[in-house]
Design an enzyme around this catalytic site. Structure first.
Site, mmCIF file in Angstrom:
data_model
loop_
_atom_site.group_PDB
_atom_site.id
_atom_site.type_symbol
_atom_site.label_atom_id
_atom_site.label_comp_id
_atom_site.label_asym_id
_atom_site.label_seq_id
_atom_site.Cartn_x
_atom_site.Cartn_y
_atom_site.Cartn_z
ATOM 1 N N GLU A 14 0.795 -1.218 0.000
ATOM 2 C CA GLU A 14 0.000 0.000 0.000
ATOM 3 C C GLU A 14 0.839 1.285 0.000
ATOM 4 O OE1 GLU A 14 -3.145 0.654 -0.191
ATOM 5 O OE2 GLU A 14 -4.151 -1.262 0.069
ATOM 6 N N SER A 68 -27.290 -29.165 53.013
ATOM 7 C CA SER A 68 -26.338 -29.627 54.035
ATOM 8 C C SER A 68 -24.902 -29.192 53.782
ATOM 9 C CB SER A 68 -26.384 -31.162 54.112
ATOM 10 O OG SER A 68 -27.654 -31.616 54.534
#
Length: 781
Positions: free
Chosen positions: A86, A347
């Protein structure tokens, strides 16, 4: 004259530049760069696991998936491919590359169409920040904005901005989001082929999208690779190997791992300045558990959900957080986080009680407790499985999760003290009432899975708790004392003796190390099933039930949550290691019924020998009976010739009398002990000539029913055998229990009919106000 003219021109030139600079400064102030996309709030919030892989992401306010990334977090291959293809002179030009613009103009004129734009990286960033028309005026506007961008930012900042906001198709922006979406990997791990693909994709995001147009994407990628050879950036061998990688039509949706934890951390503001949250979660483990929990609950009843929490004990790091079995499924309430939900623990609080009681010197591991019908004012607890076991050790009571011994011990320790100790240790209980009562130990309180796991970690961390850590930025908080390391070890050692659930087989290689200490719990009405396990390395918490609180009949902690717990424990690496035994714990023989050391107990008082863990040489005796002043051992005088009990009130002419001492079992457990050890057999009747003294001890006895009797229901008839419940003797009212469940209370000699309905063995037990008991067992065939 000439000098004056030159001076005047110099002055005008300087003035011109001053005016231009002032105008540019004014324009810059009036028309600043739109850098909102570079602000943290414009990025998606990404939640990462401990290996920096995304668990879940939340798009920005516009629904765009843009992940914050720095240049150091991007593969060098990508930067090489991007700049080579680019903008080769990116690091040197002032934002606009005249050479590239001239080349683009020549190519466009030659082909009579736009084939190259000549835009630099800086110009593309300027266009993304300030979109413009594709006209000459628009191009000039782009150039001005580019120069403005170069004025304010350096090259690395501009390149970073491009990596974060470049378009990659649809709502995907930035190389990090593109890499995860199309390749399912972070940008730092891109190969040369993948880097070339992502370098060209922003040129035409719709045309080159690999999920929609893989062939076009591959052609464009190869064009970039050819350019890398032509410009001597990569050698031909590297490029030829890269071209062998095929572009596939795949699109990976944003991850939904640990979705409820991610939502929780986001709402708590845990994101850093880059909108990233770095958790302690192990991504692979999290994904595996999510899948398995979803599979597991699909085998359960409709609307069932589950939650799992796995924590490393030494760091308190949460490595797996499954808040729901099926996220997003409304039938299973998939939006509800059951890790933080307040539920009844059943429990599961019992191990804390036994550890605290060990520290207080109330019990040792084999202390004698009474599993018999008992009442505390109007509170009459029963056992979950039905029936009573009589005399049990503390270890047996905890392993079998017997309710009555737990309440007996809880009453001695104190509910308020228990709640305060847990609170000081970082475990907060949600009380339905303002004050703790006896029901707390059986689940009459609220707690979260998060708090429960925090507490159980103390069994592996020398009795100390730590605040759970969900993010790597979260500071390590100081440890909080819950109980001693000796009490922690003894309690977990007891729990490690609990057998695995039926049908859950241990992996053969792990059987020698089968040291997972675990406890289950089932709340009232089968609304919640719990299982919590701890070994040296991990603490694992499991909850299973319906988030709306409706019952799941038959789903107990052992049957529903227990198998899930053990499957997870077997899957964890290096798990099931035994916790190291600390100092000041020894194993010594003790004797029942007194509970003292065997070496300190006379042989006639040692009815049963057990091996107990003793902490700090503390050997507490068996609890004295409530409301009884009788000493134990009990000493009395008797007539050696007639074997009758005597005292100072007896009128005897005999000269030979002897003293005897006997060890007494708690009166309520007498129906379960050998006949020869019962009080009536150890303590003889008073002599007949002892004034004012009863001739025999007063007990209670069930009449009309013989133990071991077998009953049969009439064939093809819905009739049940009828029994008359009546007892003689005793003191006060009589309280009847059938198979461990309270049935009714009656006055002495009162009779009540009862129909046997339960096939198999039935336990019928009566207890009076003084604690005297009698029991028979009959069988219905």
């Amino acid at each position: 004259m000439l000098l004056k003219l030159l001076s005047k021109r110099r002055y005008r030139l300087v003035l011109f530049f001053i005016v231009v600079i002032a105008a540019l400064w004014l324009l810059d102030r009036c028309f600043p760069l739109a850098l909102e996309k570079a602000q943290p709030h414009s990025f998606a919030t990404v939640v990462f696991d401990r290996d920096d892989r995304p668990l879940r992401a939340f798009p920005d306010t516009n629904g765009v998936w843009r992940y914050k990334v720095s240049l150091d977090e991007v593969s060098p291959y990508y930067l090489e491919a991007l700049l080579t293809y680019e903008d080769r002179r990116f690091w040197y030009h002032p934002g606009v590359d005249p050479v590239a613009l001239i080349r683009a103009a020549v190519l466009n004129i030659k082909h009579q169409r736009v084939v190259s734009g000549g835009s630099t990286i800086s110009m593309q960033v300027a266009r993304l920040l300030h979109p413009h028309s594709r006209t000459v005026f628009g191009k000039l506007y782009q150039v001005v904005r580019t120069l403005q961008l170069e004025w304010h930012l350096n090259k690395r900042e501009i390149l970073t901005l491009y990596c974060n906001i470049a378009p990659f198709g649809g709502t995907i922006e930035g190389v990090q989001a593109a890499s995860f979406t199309y390749l399912n990997k972070p940008a730092r791990d891109l190969t040369q082929a993948e880097a070339a693909l992502l370098a060209v994709l922003p040129q035409s995001p719709t045309k080159y999208r690999p999920d929609l147009h893989p062939n076009a994407a591959q052609i464009a990628r190869n064009k970039v690779l050819d350019r890398m050879i032509a410009l001597h950036a990569w050698n031909s061998a590297t490029v030829n190997a890269a071209k062998l990688e095929q572009v596939f039509s795949l699109r990976h949706t944003p991850q939904q791992n640990a979705p409820l934890l991610s939502r929780r951390l986001l709402s708590q503001g845990e994101a850093d300045s880059s909108q990233r949250i770095f958790t302690t979660v192990e991504g692979e483990l999290q994904r595996s558990l999510q899948d398995y929990v979803n599979y597991y609950v699909n085998l359960q009843a409709p609307k069932t959900s589950a939650a799992v929490l796995v924590v490393e004990n030494d760091t308190a790091n949460v490595i797996a957080y499954v808040g729901t079995a099926d996220f997003g499924n409304p039938e299973r309430f998939g939006h509800v986080d059951m890790v933080t939900a307040i539920r009844s623990p059943g429990s599961t609080l019992k191990p804390f009680l036994y550890a605290l009681a060990l520290d207080d010197g109330l019990i040792h591991s084999q202390s004698l407790l009474s599993d018999v019908p008992q009442s505390w004012q109007d509170y009459r607890p029963g056992n979950f499985s039905g029936g009573f076991a009589g005399p049990v050790s503390a270890s047996d009571a905890l392993q079998r999760s017997l309710n009555v011994p737990a309440v007996q011990l809880f009453d001695r320790y104190g509910p308020k003290k228990f709640a305060a100790q847990l609170h000081n240790g970082g475990i907060n209980l949600q009380m339905p009432n303002q004050e703790a009562n006896l029901a707390v130990i059986l689940g009459g309180v609220g707690i979260s899975l998060e708090a429960l796991v925090t507490g159980y970690m103390a069994f592996a961390n020398q009795g100390k708790t730590k605040a759970l850590r969900y993010t790597r930025m979260q500071p390590v908080t100081p440890e909080r004392y819950l109980f001693s390391e000796q009490a922690a070890w003894v309690t977990q050692n007891i729990l490690a003796g609990v057998t695995r659930p039926n049908g859950v087989k241990a992996v053969a290689a792990l059987q020698p190390q089968n040291r997972l200490a675990w406890k289950t719990g089932t709340s009232f009405g089968f609304r919640d099933s719990w299982a919590v396990g701890v070994d040296r390395k991990y603490t694992i918490g499991v909850w299973l039930g319906r988030p709306d609180g409706t019952a799941l009949p038959g789903n107990t902690g052992r049957l529903a949550a227990g198998p899930l717990l053990h499957t997870i424990a077997d899957y964890l690496p290096d798990s099931r290691r035994a916790i190291v035994q600390p100092d000041k714990i020894v194993k010594r023989d003790i004797c029942w019924p007194l509970g003292k050391l065997k070496t300190e107990t006379t042989p006639q008082h040692c009815h049963q020998t057990l091996s107990a863990w003793i902490i700090n040489d503390t050997v507490p005796p068996t609890f004295a009976e409530t409301n009884s002043n009788q000493l134990n051992p009990f000493t009395f005088w008797f007539d050696a010739q007639n074997k009758h009990r005597i005292n100072s009130g007896c009128h005897l002419t005999l000269t030979q009398d002897l003293q005897k001492s006997v060890a007494l079992w708690p009166a309520p457990v007498e129906p379960w002990i050998p006949y020869r050890l019962r009080r009536a057999q150890q303590i003889p009747d008073y002599a007949a000539n002892c004034d004012g003294v009863p001739t025999s001890p007063q007990g209670i006895h069930i009449t009309g029913i013989e133990g071991g009797t077998r009953f049969k229901s009439p064939v093809n008839q819905n009739l049940k055998p009828r029994l008359d419940l009546m007892a003689v003797g005793g003191d006060g009212n009589q309280h009847w229990y059938i198979n461990g469940r309270f049935h009714h209370s009656s006055r002495p000699l009162a009779k009540m009919a009862f129909n046997l309905a339960l096939a198999g063995e039935n336990q019928i037990l009566v207890v009076d106000d003084a604690g005297n008991t009698d029991m028979v067992q009959v069988i219905l065939e």
